[in-house]
Design a protein around this motif. Structure first.
Motif, PDB file in Angstrom:
ATOM      1  N   ALA A 278      48.395  29.756  49.156  1.00 56.48           N
ATOM      2  CA  ALA A 278      48.342  28.925  47.951  1.00 56.48           C
ATOM      3  C   ALA A 278      46.910  28.526  47.638  1.00 56.48           C
ATOM      4  O   ALA A 278      46.473  28.559  46.480  1.00 56.48           O
ATOM      5  N   VAL A 279      46.168  28.143  48.661  1.00 59.52           N
ATOM      6  CA  VAL A 279      44.776  27.738  48.463  1.00 59.52           C
ATOM      7  C   VAL A 279      43.942  28.913  47.968  1.00 59.52           C
ATOM      8  O   VAL A 279      43.134  28.783  47.030  1.00 59.52           O
ATOM      9  N   GLN A 280      44.141  30.083  48.566  1.00 60.88           N
ATOM     10  CA  GLN A 280      43.405  31.272  48.126  1.00 60.88           C
ATOM     11  C   GLN A 280      43.741  31.628  46.680  1.00 60.88           C
ATOM     12  O   GLN A 280      42.859  31.981  45.893  1.00 60.88           O
ATOM     13  N   LEU A 281      45.030  31.517  46.316  1.00 55.12           N
ATOM     14  CA  LEU A 281      45.449  31.828  44.951  1.00 55.12           C
ATOM     15  C   LEU A 281      44.828  30.856  43.963  1.00 55.12           C
ATOM     16  O   LEU A 281      44.279  31.258  42.923  1.00 55.12           O
ATOM     17  N   ALA A 282      44.898  29.552  44.263  1.00 54.38           N
ATOM     18  CA  ALA A 282      44.342  28.551  43.361  1.00 54.38           C
ATOM     19  C   ALA A 282      42.835  28.747  43.186  1.00 54.38           C
ATOM     20  O   ALA A 282      42.313  28.632  42.069  1.00 54.38           O
ATOM     21  N   ARG A 283      42.142  29.058  44.273  1.00 52.81           N
ATOM     22  CA  ARG A 283      40.689  29.284  44.181  1.00 52.81           C
ATOM     23  C   ARG A 283      40.390  30.527  43.340  1.00 52.81           C
ATOM     24  O   ARG A 283      39.429  30.536  42.555  1.00 52.81           O
ATOM     25  N   ALA A 284      41.197  31.559  43.496  1.00 52.41           N
ATOM     26  CA  ALA A 284      40.984  32.785  42.724  1.00 52.41           C
ATOM     27  C   ALA A 284      41.202  32.532  41.234  1.00 52.41           C
ATOM     28  O   ALA A 284      40.420  32.994  40.389  1.00 52.41           O
ATOM     29  N   ILE A 285      42.257  31.780  40.906  1.00 49.43           N
ATOM     30  CA  ILE A 285      42.511  31.451  39.505  1.00 49.43           C
ATOM     31  C   ILE A 285      41.407  30.561  38.958  1.00 49.43           C
ATOM     32  O   ILE A 285      40.969  30.719  37.812  1.00 49.43           O
ATOM     33  N   ALA A 286      40.929  29.614  39.782  1.00 50.43           N
ATOM     34  CA  ALA A 286      39.853  28.727  39.354  1.00 50.43           C
ATOM     35  C   ALA A 286      38.602  29.522  38.995  1.00 50.43           C
ATOM     36  O   ALA A 286      37.925  29.240  37.991  1.00 50.43           O
ATOM     37  N   THR A 287      38.278  30.508  39.816  1.00 53.88           N
ATOM     38  CA  THR A 287      37.109  31.343  39.540  1.00 53.88           C
ATOM     39  C   THR A 287      37.288  32.117  38.251  1.00 53.88           C
ATOM     40  O   THR A 287      36.392  32.188  37.409  1.00 53.88           O
ATOM     41  N   GLU A 288      38.482  32.679  38.068  1.00 51.38           N
ATOM     42  CA  GLU A 288      38.781  33.462  36.871  1.00 51.38           C
ATOM     43  C   GLU A 288      38.756  32.584  35.616  1.00 51.38           C
ATOM     44  O   GLU A 288      38.387  33.039  34.532  1.00 51.38           O
ATOM     45  N   SER A 289      39.154  31.306  35.779  1.00 57.14           N
ATOM     46  CA  SER A 289      39.262  30.398  34.634  1.00 57.14           C
ATOM     47  C   SER A 289      38.013  29.548  34.427  1.00 57.14           C
ATOM     48  O   SER A 289      38.000  28.672  33.565  1.00 57.14           O
ATOM     49  N   ASN A 290      37.002  29.779  35.251  1.00 61.81           N
ATOM     50  CA  ASN A 290      35.753  29.013  35.178  1.00 61.81           C
ATOM     51  C   ASN A 290      35.949  27.538  35.523  1.00 61.81           C
ATOM     52  O   ASN A 290      35.308  26.663  34.945  1.00 61.81           O
ATOM     53  N   TYR A 291      36.861  27.266  36.456  1.00 66.66           N
ATOM     54  CA  TYR A 291      37.075  25.911  36.958  1.00 66.66           C
ATOM     55  C   TYR A 291      36.761  25.846  38.460  1.00 66.66           C
ATOM     56  O   TYR A 291      37.467  25.216  39.237  1.00 66.66           O
ATOM     57  N   GLN A 292      35.662  26.492  38.852  1.00 65.72           N
ATOM     58  CA  GLN A 292      35.301  26.539  40.271  1.00 65.72           C
ATOM     59  C   GLN A 292      34.988  25.164  40.846  1.00 65.72           C
ATOM     60  O   GLN A 292      34.971  24.996  42.071  1.00 65.72           O
TER      61      GLN A 292
END
Length: 230
Positions: free
Chosen positions: A92-106
């Protein structure tokens, strides 16, 4: 809170499997995964936060999954630096971080943390959110003494809130009155509720889920000293 039968939904292995699959799907085709309780529930929680929480409060989501709720808060204008999500499933943490990077919410922080046995990255919060995590914990196996792990949850929330801070929970397993009983017993004060769409079946009407908000009294400093992890 002890009357629910244990289910695979209360096991870490189940959620590890779910998020391993969702992480693979995101990497392969950009699918961000399931929105727990649906978009409408997320939108209602965000609106409640905008109406009731101070600007860009230090916010913790317990069981953040794919991060949908925190991303929605960021889109609504909350400072991403103030948003933190924890989940006990590394996938879950890896998925959320990946989406954050893709969405520019790092700048949103996602960390692996088992809420019942570990403290999150910081120890005091202005706003704590839960969208289904309390439900999942309530489906976990009983301990050796027959107690449910979910009993540990309300006092831990109470300890992590700053005086005057808020807790908002959305549940499909518990009614508004049951949530009030659980969290008021931990010293929190009922604040407000979110109205969800109602359904009628067998002559009875009710909501598909319950969203209830609580606050921590300024005078109840004793809550900060309870429920520490040994």
């Amino acid at each position: 809170m002890d009357n629910l039968n244990p289910s695979k939904l209360g096991t870490k292995q189940h959620w590890d499997d779910v998020y391993e699959t969702e992480l693979t799907n995101f990497r392969d085709n950009g699918d961000e995964g399931e929105i727990w309780f649906g978009v409408q529930a997320v939108d209602k929680m965000v609106k409640w936060a905008l109406d009731n929480a101070p600007p860009s409060p230090k916010t913790l989501e317990v069981g953040s999954g794919n991060g949908t709720l925190l991303f929605a808060l960021a889109e609504a204008g909350y400072d991403p630096h103030s948003l933190f999500g924890i989940d006990y499933s590394p996938g879950a943490v890896q998925l959320a971080r990946a989406i954050a990077t893709e969405s520019n919410y790092q700048d949103i922080t996602f960390s692996e943390c088992d809420f019942l046995s570990q403290d999150p990255p910081q120890t005091e919060w202005d706003l704590i959110l839960d969208k289904g995590t309390f439900d999942a914990i309530a489906l976990a196996e009983k301990d050796a003494d027959g107690g449910s792990p979910v009993a540990k949850y309300p006092p831990r929330v109470a300890r992590l809130l700053k005086p005057g801070a808020m807790f908002l929970i959305t549940s499909c397993n518990f009614t508004e009155d049951e949530l009030k009983t659980a969290f008021q017993a931990a010293g929190l004060v009922y604040h407000s509720r979110i109205q969800h769409r109602t359904i009628t079946f067998g002559g009875k009407s009710g909501s598909q889920c319950s969203s209830v908000a609580f606050s921590k009294s300024f005078s109840d400093a004793s809550l900060d000293k309870s429920s520490h992890v040994s």
